[in-house]
Design a protein around this motif. Structure first.
Motif, short mmCIF file in Angstrom:
data_model
loop_
_atom_site.label_atom_id
_atom_site.label_comp_id
_atom_site.label_asym_id
_atom_site.label_seq_id
_atom_site.Cartn_x
_atom_site.Cartn_y
_atom_site.Cartn_z
N ARG A 1 -11.87 3.31 -4.89
CA ARG A 1 -13.12 2.61 -4.63
C ARG A 1 -13.16 2.13 -3.18
O ARG A 1 -12.13 1.82 -2.59
CB ARG A 1 -13.26 1.41 -5.57
CG ARG A 1 -13.60 1.78 -7.00
CD ARG A 1 -13.85 0.52 -7.83
NE ARG A 1 -12.65 -0.31 -7.94
CZ ARG A 1 -12.64 -1.62 -8.09
NH1 ARG A 1 -13.78 -2.27 -8.14
NH2 ARG A 1 -11.51 -2.28 -8.21
N SER A 2 -14.36 2.06 -2.65
CA SER A 2 -14.52 1.61 -1.27
C SER A 2 -14.15 0.13 -1.16
O SER A 2 -14.12 -0.60 -2.16
CB SER A 2 -15.97 1.80 -0.81
OG SER A 2 -16.83 0.92 -1.52
N LEU A 3 -13.88 -0.30 0.05
CA LEU A 3 -13.55 -1.71 0.29
C LEU A 3 -14.70 -2.61 -0.16
O LEU A 3 -14.46 -3.66 -0.79
CB LEU A 3 -13.25 -1.94 1.77
CG LEU A 3 -12.97 -3.39 2.18
CD1 LEU A 3 -11.76 -3.94 1.45
CD2 LEU A 3 -12.79 -3.47 3.70
N VAL B 1 -14.52 -5.60 -2.89
CA VAL B 1 -14.87 -6.99 -2.53
C VAL B 1 -15.94 -7.53 -3.48
O VAL B 1 -15.88 -8.68 -3.93
CB VAL B 1 -15.35 -7.07 -1.07
CG1 VAL B 1 -15.98 -8.43 -0.78
CG2 VAL B 1 -14.20 -6.81 -0.11
N LEU B 2 -16.91 -6.68 -3.81
CA LEU B 2 -18.01 -7.10 -4.68
C LEU B 2 -17.69 -6.91 -6.17
O LEU B 2 -18.54 -7.16 -7.01
CB LEU B 2 -19.28 -6.32 -4.33
CG LEU B 2 -19.83 -6.55 -2.91
CD1 LEU B 2 -21.06 -5.68 -2.67
CD2 LEU B 2 -20.17 -8.02 -2.68
N HIS B 3 -16.48 -6.47 -6.44
CA HIS B 3 -16.04 -6.24 -7.83
C HIS B 3 -16.94 -5.26 -8.58
O HIS B 3 -17.22 -5.42 -9.75
CB HIS B 3 -15.98 -7.57 -8.60
CG HIS B 3 -15.06 -8.58 -7.97
ND1 HIS B 3 -13.69 -8.45 -7.99
CD2 HIS B 3 -15.34 -9.72 -7.27
CE1 HIS B 3 -13.15 -9.49 -7.35
NE2 HIS B 3 -14.12 -10.26 -6.90
#
Length: 403
Positions: free
Chosen positions: A91-93, A97-99
């Protein structure tokens, strides 16, 4: 990181004992009385040792790896099955971060091909990995990557014998049989298992899911071969003749009626980038010879479907809207199933279990994912729609209050 795997060491043969293999056909040196259909499932094969799988680059190129499963040997020599994997990108960063998670982030898919076939569909694998799933495909013994010189392509005496490679593959994926030991998932970390089968592979996986209740969380079927083309009455008439023939020559074959028209239909309208990958030693223009004993095993599977399988997991079936009889070339063969009688398959599917979604696709070939562009896109759209609902239903169940 490689997943754990297993190797079976059974000496000369990986098959269960004669007593456990009551479903297998009688040979010329047995005094068993003739039976029209084999009995139900044989005793499971015991796996004696565990070894890590050795993954290598696969013939499909970057993003695909393969590993062999050692099945022991039979009278034609060493037996292997081949597990192919395609894993999702991280998954992208921003997503982390946004779960944000993909809809199939905790899902493993096991695909099984059809008769005279093997796994070569990169686009199909990436459909699943784009949604977060780990995709695996199994080339069964004596098919595709698993076929060795001197072996009879597709030879099997009973479909339940495939339990060996299916079980080994699932153990490698991290889905061992319950209570099998150290590879069992920790509580709360269990991944879901989706079975995905085409044609004969759909029959094999349906029978497997019926015998292994609770192992699979879902089942997707692409034109599964659930009933004989001549209907149940034809199956019942043919089975005793096959049983008799198998007594004298297990490798006797029926006349070859395949003129290559199904392959031509795929080439006319299907995805060229996929079809150009085909190795014709493994997927010939005209199918492999149809063995008497193999067809008998298929009819035995059909008989079990006709009695009802009681599969508990939710299922989806993709199927062409019509069949066509391929006596000679006609453009209509590019818009129909020229292998199965689809209305009979639709009827037979009602005996699979209680939760089944049937999607009929106008213009689809036998393998709906090798149909013309618009039909193929519609097939993926309907599969995606079903998977979103399947995943949502899982989430609702997990949030139900307990008593």
């Amino acid at each position: 990181m490689d997943h754990g795997g297993v190797s079976a060491r059974h000496g000369r043969s990986a098959r269960p004992s004669a007593a456990a293999r009551d479903p297998a056909p009688a040979g010329p040196h047995t005094d068993r009385s003739a039976t029209t259909l084999p009995a139900e499932a044989p005793q499971p094969t015991v796996v004696e040792t565990r070894e890590p799988l050795s993954w290598r680059p696969d013939i499909l190129g970057p993003g695909f790896e393969a590993a062999e499963l050692d099945l022991g040997a039979d009278d034609e020599g060493p037996l292997v099955a081949t597990l192919v994997r395609c894993l999702p990108d991280d998954r992208s960063l921003l997503d982390r971060v946004l779960h944000r998670t993909r809809v199939l982030e905790d899902v493993d898919v096991l695909y099984v091909h059809g008769w005279s076939d093997y796994f070569f569909q990169r686009t199909m694998a990436r459909f699943w990995t784009d949604r977060g799933a780990r995709f695996y495909a199994l080339d069964l013994r004596k098919y595709g990557r698993s076929l060795r010189d001197g072996q009879t392509p597709g030879y099997i005496e009973n479909l339940d014998e495939y339990d060996l490679e299916i079980g080994m593959a699932l153990d490698a994926l991290g889905h061992p049989e319950r209570g099998s030991g150290e590879t069992q998932h920790r509580p709360g970390s269990e991944r879901k298992l989706m079975l995905f089968g085409h044609s004969t592979g759909g029959l094999v996986l349906s029978l497997w899911a019926s015998r292994h209740s609770g192992r699979a969380d879902g089942l997707v079927l692409n034109s599964p071969w659930l009933e004989f083309q001549l209907t149940g009455a034809g199956r019942q008439m043919l089975a005793p003749l096959l049983d008799l023939g198998a007594r004298f020559n297990l490798r006797d074959s029926a006349p070859q009626f395949d003129a290559g028209l199904y392959t031509r239909a795929q080439r006319e309208v299907g995805p060229a980038d996929e079809l150009d990958l085909i190795d014709e030693r493994w997927r010939p223009t005209r199918s492999h010879a149809v063995l008497t004993v193999w067809l008998r095993a298929i009819l035995a599977g059909h008989a079990r479907v006709s009695r009802g399988l009681g599969i508990e997991a939710p299922m989806m079936m993709l199927l062409s809207a019509r069949s066509a009889l391929p006596l000679k070339w006609d453009p209509s063969l590019t818009s129909a199933d020229t292998v199965l009688e689809v209305d009979e398959i639709a009827k037979a599917s009602l005996r699979l279990g209680a939760s089944l979604t049937i999607e009929r696709l106008d213009g689809a070939l036998h393998d709906v994912f090798l149909s013309r562009d618009a039909v193929r896109a519609e097939a993926y759209h309907r599969l995606d729609r079903w998977l979103v609902g399947w995943a949502a239903a899982r989430g609702q169940r997990s949030r139900r209050p307990t008593d």
